[in-house]
Design an enzyme around this catalytic site. Structure first.
Site, short mmCIF file in Angstrom:
data_model
loop_
_atom_site.label_atom_id
_atom_site.label_comp_id
_atom_site.label_asym_id
_atom_site.label_seq_id
_atom_site.Cartn_x
_atom_site.Cartn_y
_atom_site.Cartn_z
N SER A 79 0.71 -1.28 -0.07
CA SER A 79 0.05 -0.06 0.05
C SER A 79 0.88 1.25 0.04
CB SER A 79 -0.86 0.16 1.25
OG SER A 79 -1.84 -0.76 0.93
N LYS A 82 0.20 3.45 -2.84
CA LYS A 82 -1.11 4.28 -2.97
C LYS A 82 -0.60 5.87 -2.98
CE LYS A 82 -4.07 0.59 -1.06
NZ LYS A 82 -4.60 -0.25 0.30
N TYR A 204 -4.31 -2.51 -9.79
CA TYR A 204 -4.10 -2.16 -8.54
C TYR A 204 -3.28 -3.29 -7.84
CZ TYR A 204 -5.27 -2.65 -3.37
OH TYR A 204 -4.96 -2.56 -2.23
N TYR A 256 -3.37 3.15 8.34
CA TYR A 256 -4.76 2.57 8.82
C TYR A 256 -5.43 3.02 9.73
CZ TYR A 256 -1.80 -0.77 5.77
OH TYR A 256 -1.15 -1.39 4.83
N VAL A 274 1.32 -3.51 3.93
CA VAL A 274 1.22 -4.73 4.58
C VAL A 274 2.58 -5.79 4.26
CG1 VAL A 274 -0.99 -5.00 5.02
CG2 VAL A 274 -0.03 -5.94 2.97
N1 GLU Z 1 -2.45 -5.73 -1.76
C1 GLU Z 1 -3.05 -5.39 -0.28
C2 GLU Z 1 -4.16 -5.66 -0.28
O1 GLU Z 1 -4.84 -5.25 -1.11
C3 GLU Z 1 -2.44 -4.18 0.09
C4 GLU Z 1 -2.78 -4.14 1.68
C5 GLU Z 1 -1.96 -2.83 2.22
O2 GLU Z 1 -0.62 -2.96 2.19
O3 GLU Z 1 -2.51 -2.15 2.94
O4 GLU Z 1 -4.91 -6.51 0.67
#
Ligand code: GLU
Length: 320
Positions: A79, A82, A204, A256, A274
């Site tokens: 993430s 993002k 994604y 988060y 994650v």
């Molecule tokens: N590829 C992970 C998912 O879509 C990313 C989650 C993350 O790093 O927050 O669950």
């Protein structure tokens, strides 16, 4: 006589190599006693990472780079991507992006579906999965070769022309991404996805599977510390105002539903993934990236968060 307060932004005051070495020693002690958190095994390919890894990179806007531990070992950025996808989408879509994605913390786990029903398919922010999926949809709408353009963006920002998608992680994401598939279809039902859902998900999943290391990642967000200017290429890639806004969303939503705790303990705009990485920005001063794959119960790197906490406590380099 009034004492003149020291200026925490004067980097000359800090012995960064010594501080990073001290943090590294401390973290290694925690690793030796088994205090390294839990791997994100819901994506099977992530479960293979050795839990005892720790790397940290600090890049000042003068171009000085300091590293410790496994700072050059690559990992899936998950993430953290993002931040970069939001940057690309904002440049393409402009501020209309905010009509389709909010900028409030969600207070729910990053892969939650619950708010979307009440909020008509408008995700709370671009850093939860739902928001990042809408952002990926926007990139698809504006780029003929979205993955190529994303790769070019990441390579230019990090100065690493070889960085690429990790195909085994990508396969794992595709195979285990049931919630993301549900999120994308649910958002589509509210008409907040405009492209083919499968293509949106593919972009994604690919962005989450990018393989980079702490040095790459610290470099890749330099534009957020330097008012929109990329330290690697010298280009102004976004406006100073947009960099400020992205930092604000990182501060409130980047870690988060522990962003409040993170602001309290670290006090920097940051984004975690994650895979165990966290990037953090000290505006006008430097960027940081820490990586340790064991996570806490909110999904943030346990030792990464600890290392950043130690760093800002020792240096006073927080935004507060
Ligand atoms: N590829 C992970 C998912 O879509 C990313 C989650 C993350 O790093 O927050 O669950």
């Amino acid at each position: 006589m009034r004492k003149i307060p020291h200026n925490p932004y004067d980097l000359g005051r800090h012995d960064l190599p010594a501080l990073l070495a001290e943090i590294h020693d401390d973290v290694r002690e925690r690793i030796a006693s088994g205090r390294f958190g839990t791997l994100a095994d819901y994506i099977p390919a992530l479960a293979d990472t050795p839990s005892d890894r720790f790397g940290m990179a600090a890049l000042t806007l003068d171009g000085d780079l300091h590293t410790v531990g496994d700072a050059c070992e690559p990992f899936p950025i998950q993430s953290v991507s993002k931040v970069h996808s939001l940057t690309m989408a904002l440049e393409a879509e402009g501020d209309d992006l905010w009509k389709r994605v909010g900028r409030e913390p969600s207070g729910d786990p990053f892969n939650s579906l619950v708010q979307l029903e009440h909020e008509h398919g408008i995700p709370r922010n671009p850093f939860i999965n739902a928001g990042a999926i809408v952002v990926a949809d926007m990139i698809l709408s504006h780029h003929a070769d979205p993955l190529d353009d994303l790769l070019a963006f990441m390579r230019a920002r990090s100065g690493n022309a070889a960085l690429d998608v990790d195909c085994s992680v990508l396969d794992s994401e595709r195979g285990a991404g049931f919630r993301n598939v549900a999120l994308a279809n649910f958002i589509r039902s509210f008409d907040n996805i405009h492209n083919d859902v499968a293509k949106v998900l593919e972009l994604y999943f690919a962005q989450c599977s990018l393989r980079m290391n702490c040095v790459d990642l610290a470099r890749s967000v330099s534009y957020l510390a330097d008012r929109g200017r990329c330290l690697v290429t010298g280009e102004q890639i976004i406006s100073a105002e947009r960099a400020t806004r992205i930092n604000a969303v990182m501060m409130t939503c980047g870690t988060y539903d522990a962003a409040g705790e993170f602001a309290f303990h670290v006090g920097l705009p940051a984004k975690s993934g994650v895979g165990g990485a966290i990037v953090a920005v000290v505006p006008h001063v430097m960027t940081l990236c820490v990586w340790s794959p064991g996570l806490d119960d909110k999904g943030n790197s346990l030792l990464g968060g600890y290392a950043l906490h130690r760093f800002t406590r020792k240096t006073g380099l927080s935004v507060f």
